[in-house]
Design a protein around this motif. Structure first.
Motif, PDB file in Angstrom:
ATOM      1  N   ALA A 243     -25.397 -14.861   0.543  1.00 50.47           N
ATOM      2  CA  ALA A 243     -25.812 -14.895   1.948  1.00 50.47           C
ATOM      3  C   ALA A 243     -25.245 -13.711   2.719  1.00 50.47           C
ATOM      4  O   ALA A 243     -25.917 -13.147   3.595  1.00 50.47           O
ATOM      5  N   GLU A 244     -24.022 -13.306   2.407  1.00 50.64           N
ATOM      6  CA  GLU A 244     -23.408 -12.178   3.114  1.00 50.64           C
ATOM      7  C   GLU A 244     -24.100 -10.864   2.765  1.00 50.64           C
ATOM      8  O   GLU A 244     -24.281  -9.997   3.628  1.00 50.64           O
ATOM      9  N   VAL A 245     -24.499 -10.701   1.495  1.00 48.25           N
ATOM     10  CA  VAL A 245     -25.233  -9.490   1.105  1.00 48.25           C
ATOM     11  C   VAL A 245     -26.594  -9.456   1.784  1.00 48.25           C
ATOM     12  O   VAL A 245     -27.038  -8.405   2.277  1.00 48.25           O
ATOM     13  N   GLU A 246     -27.272 -10.602   1.857  1.00 47.87           N
ATOM     14  CA  GLU A 246     -28.567 -10.657   2.531  1.00 47.87           C
ATOM     15  C   GLU A 246     -28.421 -10.361   4.020  1.00 47.87           C
ATOM     16  O   GLU A 246     -29.289  -9.728   4.631  1.00 47.87           O
ATOM     17  N   ALA A 247     -27.320 -10.810   4.608  1.00 47.91           N
ATOM     18  CA  ALA A 247     -27.080 -10.515   6.025  1.00 47.91           C
ATOM     19  C   ALA A 247     -26.920  -9.015   6.242  1.00 47.91           C
ATOM     20  O   ALA A 247     -27.410  -8.468   7.246  1.00 47.91           O
ATOM     21  N   THR A 248     -26.256  -8.331   5.317  1.00 43.59           N
ATOM     22  CA  THR A 248     -26.104  -6.878   5.438  1.00 43.59           C
ATOM     23  C   THR A 248     -27.450  -6.179   5.335  1.00 43.59           C
ATOM     24  O   THR A 248     -27.736  -5.239   6.090  1.00 43.59           O
ATOM     25  N   ASN A 271     -17.872  -7.227  -3.062  1.00 49.09           N
ATOM     26  CA  ASN A 271     -18.931  -8.213  -2.827  1.00 49.09           C
ATOM     27  C   ASN A 271     -20.305  -7.559  -2.680  1.00 49.09           C
ATOM     28  O   ASN A 271     -21.326  -8.197  -2.948  1.00 49.09           O
ATOM     29  N   TYR A 272     -20.316  -6.296  -2.236  1.00 47.57           N
ATOM     30  CA  TYR A 272     -21.578  -5.589  -2.020  1.00 47.57           C
ATOM     31  C   TYR A 272     -21.891  -4.634  -3.173  1.00 47.57           C
ATOM     32  O   TYR A 272     -22.773  -3.789  -3.048  1.00 47.57           O
ATOM     33  N   GLY A 273     -21.167  -4.791  -4.285  1.00 48.86           N
ATOM     34  CA  GLY A 273     -21.358  -3.910  -5.429  1.00 48.86           C
ATOM     35  C   GLY A 273     -22.188  -4.509  -6.542  1.00 48.86           C
ATOM     36  O   GLY A 273     -22.118  -4.036  -7.682  1.00 48.86           O
ATOM     37  N   SER A 274     -22.989  -5.528  -6.235  1.00 48.28           N
ATOM     38  CA  SER A 274     -23.874  -6.093  -7.251  1.00 48.28           C
ATOM     39  C   SER A 274     -24.975  -5.097  -7.593  1.00 48.28           C
ATOM     40  O   SER A 274     -25.320  -4.219  -6.784  1.00 48.28           O
ATOM     41  N   ALA A 275     -25.549  -5.256  -8.770  1.00 45.20           N
ATOM     42  CA  ALA A 275     -26.567  -4.304  -9.225  1.00 45.20           C
ATOM     43  C   ALA A 275     -27.776  -4.292  -8.305  1.00 45.20           C
ATOM     44  O   ALA A 275     -28.314  -3.226  -7.969  1.00 45.20           O
ATOM     45  N   ALA A 276     -28.222  -5.468  -7.880  1.00 41.92           N
ATOM     46  CA  ALA A 276     -29.412  -5.541  -7.021  1.00 41.92           C
ATOM     47  C   ALA A 276     -29.162  -4.859  -5.677  1.00 41.92           C
ATOM     48  O   ALA A 276     -30.034  -4.153  -5.150  1.00 41.92           O
ATOM     49  N   MET A 277     -27.973  -5.070  -5.097  1.00 38.97           N
ATOM     50  CA  MET A 277     -27.651  -4.453  -3.805  1.00 38.97           C
ATOM     51  C   MET A 277     -27.559  -2.936  -3.931  1.00 38.97           C
ATOM     52  O   MET A 277     -28.062  -2.194  -3.080  1.00 38.97           O
ATOM     53  N   PRO A 292     -17.303  -0.347  -4.473  1.00 40.57           N
ATOM     54  CA  PRO A 292     -16.881  -0.560  -5.875  1.00 40.57           C
ATOM     55  C   PRO A 292     -17.944  -1.339  -6.645  1.00 40.57           C
ATOM     56  O   PRO A 292     -18.503  -2.314  -6.130  1.00 40.57           O
ATOM     57  N   VAL A 293     -18.240  -0.916  -7.844  1.00 32.73           N
ATOM     58  CA  VAL A 293     -19.261  -1.573  -8.657  1.00 32.73           C
ATOM     59  C   VAL A 293     -18.712  -2.910  -9.165  1.00 32.73           C
ATOM     60  O   VAL A 293     -17.606  -2.970  -9.717  1.00 32.73           O
ATOM     61  N   TRP A 294     -19.498  -3.965  -8.967  1.00 35.72           N
ATOM     62  CA  TRP A 294     -19.105  -5.272  -9.498  1.00 35.72           C
ATOM     63  C   TRP A 294     -19.409  -5.263 -10.987  1.00 35.72           C
ATOM     64  O   TRP A 294     -20.554  -5.303 -11.408  1.00 35.72           O
TER      65      TRP A 294
END
Length: 460
Positions: A243-248, A271-277, A292-294
């Motif tokens: 939800a936080e990534v979608e909010a960004t 938290n914002y280092g997911s591949a999709a983001m 940072p890459v997750w």
């Protein structure tokens, strides 16, 4: 003689000017200089009736709310008392000594009615942001994003199971309950019901992320310009990474659509280092991810990690340290297959016979008959983020990210927004917007009026 004394007292009373009794270094003088509510009445025109008893001036109510959020006055009842007694607050709210202060119940009626229906808090926030941009405090080169957990107005002791809750008569239900059920009906996802719910504030997330006993909460998400720490957008969300990534994403798109601002770089934590983001930033928005890459591919047991394998783009395969290939398919299919999993990854496997007699097997796959590597379909974007992470600009971005953390500390310690007073996502949005507006106004006043920061806070 008595009549002359009364006349003299009346003249002294009417000659009293609030302007003369507000210190030149008071914070409200700086805020008043940069707060322009000239368009407020026009924005609210269709929500007010032209007949009947005159309504309370919306500008007065917004100014009072700005005072409350700027100085940490969390109770509307107490806010009315403070405005009644404090000369600086009266001056800022354009109230004379004899002007009455609105009753605290008026705020609740307007919050849940015309203010919410008209989106007035979003309008005020964007008006203040435009002034920040006009004053040169927003550069637009780099944004930082982060989320902070704010407790909801819901008792943890009254939690119930989300699977078998009985809401009773919906016509008599509280507003947060009606909003929650309406949102469920709209998305039609009963399988996603949370295991724990608050009967008074159902949208609130049950979380123990802050340590200690779990509680109900919302996340406030900030998008901050790194030039002067101005908040360019704010969004309420559930307390979870998705939800936080979608909010960004929502905030970046909204700022670009409303103000034409798109940063060259976005700074965030893991938290914002997911591949999709990362793929969304690099491929769709052309924004450099200073994030940072997750990544969980690095092993800690002494065996080879994925970084020890060589990727060959042309052959679409990995090569192990012994020079053997790992491929996603070892035979041709009549119907071509993508081999993409539900997690948006492709699995590359070695051949069992290659591993059986390999001298490096004990360091590669000691417990399995072959080695496999999971590769994201967004691996190119992840490589872009890894390359950026090795630069000096990235190290500076990690220092700049503290500006967001400082804003959250200021939000909770100075503005005292560590717990919400309003319920539901609509209430959380209202409070987060007003708090962000107050922070931007304070930042403008303190940056552009050097005398303003000497003002003191309201005592607890």
């Amino acid at each position: 003689m008595m009549g002359q004394q009364v006349w003299a007292q009346e003249q002294l009373f009417y000659s009293f000017s609030l302007e003369d009794h507000v210190p030149a270094n008071h914070l409200l003088r700086g805020i008043d200089r940069f707060l322009d509510l000239g368009s407020l009445r026009r924005h609210l025109a269709e929500f007010y009736s032209h007949t009947g008893r005159p309504s309370i001036d919306p500008e007065l109510m917004i100014r009072m709310l700005v005072v409350g959020y700027c100085f940490g006055v969390r109770s509307e009842r107490r806010l009315c008392e403070e405005v009644h007694l404090n000369l600086a607050y009266r001056w800022f709210c354009r109230l004379g000594l004899q002007d009455p202060v609105p009753d605290h119940s008026t705020f609740s009626k307007n919050r849940h009615g015309r203010f919410r229906e008209s989106g007035v808090f979003r309008h005020v926030f964007e008006t203040v942001l435009r002034r920040c941009m006009a004053e040169g405090l927003v550069k637009g080169e780099g944004f930082a994003t982060d989320a902070s957990i704010i407790k909801a107005d819901a008792q943890r002791q009254r939690r119930v199971s989300g699977e078998d809750i009985d809401w009773g008569d919906l016509e008599q239900a509280a507003r947060p309950v009606r909003e929650y059920l309406a949102a469920l009906e709209e998305v039609n996802t009963p399988a996603d019901l949370p295991k724990v719910l608050s009967p008074t504030d159902p949208p609130a997330s049950w979380t123990g992320a802050a340590g200690g006993a779990p509680f109900f909460a919302y996340s406030t998400n900030y998008l901050v310009d790194l030039e002067a720490g101005i908040i360019v957008d704010v969004e309420a969300s559930s307390v979870n990474k998705t939800a936080e990534v979608e909010a960004t994403r929502t905030m970046i798109d909204r700022v670009e659509g409303q103000f034409g601002l798109k940063p060259e770089r976005l700074v965030g934590d893991t938290n914002y280092g997911s591949a999709a983001m990362l793929a969304w930033l690099v491929d769709e928005k052309q924004i450099a991810p200073h994030v940072p890459v997750w990544d969980k591919s690095e092993r800690q047991d002494g065996t080879f990690s994925r970084s020890d394998f060589e990727w060959r783009e042309q052959e679409n395969e990995y090569r192990c340290p012994a020079g053997k290939p790992l491929r996603s398919e070892w035979r041709l299919y009549q119907r071509p297959r993508t081999h993409i999993t539900q997690a948006d990854t492709i699995i590359y496997r070695s051949r069992q016979r290659d591993c059986a007699g390999c001298p490096l097997k004990a360091r590669c796959c000691p417990n399995t008959s072959f080695r496999k590597i999971v590769r994201s379909i967004h691996e190119k974007a992840r490589e872009v983020a890894r390359t950026i992470a090795a630069t000096s600009a990235y190290r500076q971005s990690m220092k700049d990210r503290k500006k967001v953390e400082m804003l959250f500390a200021h939000l909770k310690r100075i503005l005292r927004l560590d717990k919400l007073r309003l319920r539901g996502f609509s209430g959380a949005r209202d409070e987060f917007l007003l708090a962000a507006t107050a922070q931007n106004l304070r930042r403008m006043a303190k940056w552009l009026m050097p005398m303003a920061p000497k003002a003191t806070e309201v005592p607890a």
